[in-house]
Design an enzyme around this catalytic site. Sequence first.
Site, PDB file in Angstrom:
ATOM      1  N   SER A   2      52.215  33.232  37.683  1.00 40.88           N
ATOM      2  CA  SER A   2      50.674  33.042  36.920  1.00 40.88           C
ATOM      3  C   SER A   2      50.211  34.282  35.914  1.00 40.88           C
ATOM      4  O   SER A   2      49.639  34.109  35.757  1.00 40.88           O
ATOM      5  CB  SER A   2      50.448  32.524  38.023  1.00 40.88           C
ATOM      6  OG  SER A   2      50.220  33.630  38.981  1.00 40.88           O
ATOM      7  N   LYS A  32      61.491  33.417  44.399  1.00 39.96           N
ATOM      8  CA  LYS A  32      60.518  31.894  44.825  1.00 39.96           C
ATOM      9  C   LYS A  32      61.026  30.633  42.666  1.00 39.96           C
ATOM     10  O   LYS A  32      61.386  32.404  41.905  1.00 39.96           O
ATOM     11  CB  LYS A  32      59.314  32.212  44.379  1.00 39.96           C
ATOM     12  CG  LYS A  32      58.338  30.085  44.315  1.00 39.96           C
ATOM     13  CD  LYS A  32      57.141  30.704  45.156  1.00 39.96           C
ATOM     14  CE  LYS A  32      56.118  30.543  43.692  1.00 39.96           C
ATOM     15  NZ  LYS A  32      56.486  29.306  42.408  1.00 39.96           N
ATOM     16  N   GLU A  80      52.478  22.736  46.562  1.00 33.54           N
ATOM     17  CA  GLU A  80      51.262  23.158  45.968  1.00 33.54           C
ATOM     18  C   GLU A  80      50.361  21.987  45.329  1.00 33.54           C
ATOM     19  O   GLU A  80      51.200  20.845  44.766  1.00 33.54           O
ATOM     20  CB  GLU A  80      51.768  23.982  44.158  1.00 33.54           C
ATOM     21  CG  GLU A  80      50.171  23.951  43.152  1.00 33.54           C
ATOM     22  CD  GLU A  80      50.395  25.340  42.491  1.00 33.54           C
ATOM     23  OE1 GLU A  80      51.387  26.168  42.151  1.00 33.54           O
ATOM     24  OE2 GLU A  80      49.740  25.449  41.330  1.00 33.54           O
TER      25      GLU A  80
HETATM   26  O1  KIV Z   1      52.944  32.024  39.961  1.00 34.29           O
HETATM   27  C1  KIV Z   1      52.268  31.484  41.206  1.00 34.29           C
HETATM   28  O2  KIV Z   1      51.317  32.257  41.629  1.00 34.29           O
HETATM   29  C2  KIV Z   1      52.650  30.923  41.700  1.00 34.29           C
HETATM   30  C3  KIV Z   1      51.358  30.180  42.746  1.00 34.29           C
HETATM   31  C4  KIV Z   1      50.129  29.538  42.350  1.00 34.29           C
HETATM   32  C5  KIV Z   1      51.486  29.147  43.922  1.00 34.29           C
HETATM   33  O3  KIV Z   1      53.448  30.068  41.836  1.00 34.29           O
END
Ligand code: KIV
Length: 270
Positions: free
Chosen positions: A44, A112, A180
């Site tokens: 993000s 992640k 999400e």
């Molecule tokens: O990129 C990010 O900040 C995310 C969160 C919204 C879980 O994947």
Amino acid sequence: MPTTVRDVLAKSGEEPITMLTAYDAVTAEIVDERGIDMILVGDSLGNTVLGHESTLPVTVDQMASHTAAVARATENALVVADMPFLSYGHDDKESIENAGRMLKEAGAHAVKIESGPHTVELTEKMVQLGIPVQAHLGLTPQRVNQTGYARQGTSNEEAERILDLARQHEEAGAFSLVLEHVPSNVAAQVTEAIDIPTIGIGAGGDCDGQVLVVDDAVGLSDWTPSFVKEFANLREEMAGAIDQYREAVESGEFPGEEHSHVEEDLDELY
Ligand code: KIV
């Protein structure tokens, strides 16, 4: 002692797990000092820091650089680095090397991955190699060109697909799962069905933990999704401070004598 994956798992089911994003050292230091369990260096940052319309342009080098800044400033939280678009999934060797960079070079504790059927085996391989993996299902913003930013898991078929993929990623060794923008009753059932902790964002209160983009949580963003709660309005605070600075410079009030120093011997240079 830094938080480990094992600590996160131990907390799961006992107390809600807390997670926030951070993209720079100052924010990471504050988030860490406030006792947040996990810091996500989310892709993000494409939107929040780099000014892109989506997360798609974010590169592995950018993720490694921001993750390193966060890791240097973090003493306690588990630092999770997001794998950016197309840095994983099409070639195992490259995927593993890219994820490895986040741990070896940037100092993350885990990665992640926006998950799907194509990431089950990859998750297993990474975990076997010692790379803890957090899976991510529901709205996966790297698929914006296929799904937009709409809520996911709203039909029986979609909800069952999410549940099935959640089970498969648990089986593959993922240590937790971000859910999400899915209906809260779907998130609750997924949470019930798997043993690894679910971390919700726009997924209701029955997940094992919650995550938000820090800019949204502290009110720095100019727009936030409906599921966000702003806990402050830093954008307004910052605008007020910057107005005061401009007015003080323009009026000659700043810098004052207390912000300056005089070197007596240097009064007559010419
Ligand atoms: O990129 C990010 O900040 C995310 C969160 C919204 C879980 O994947």
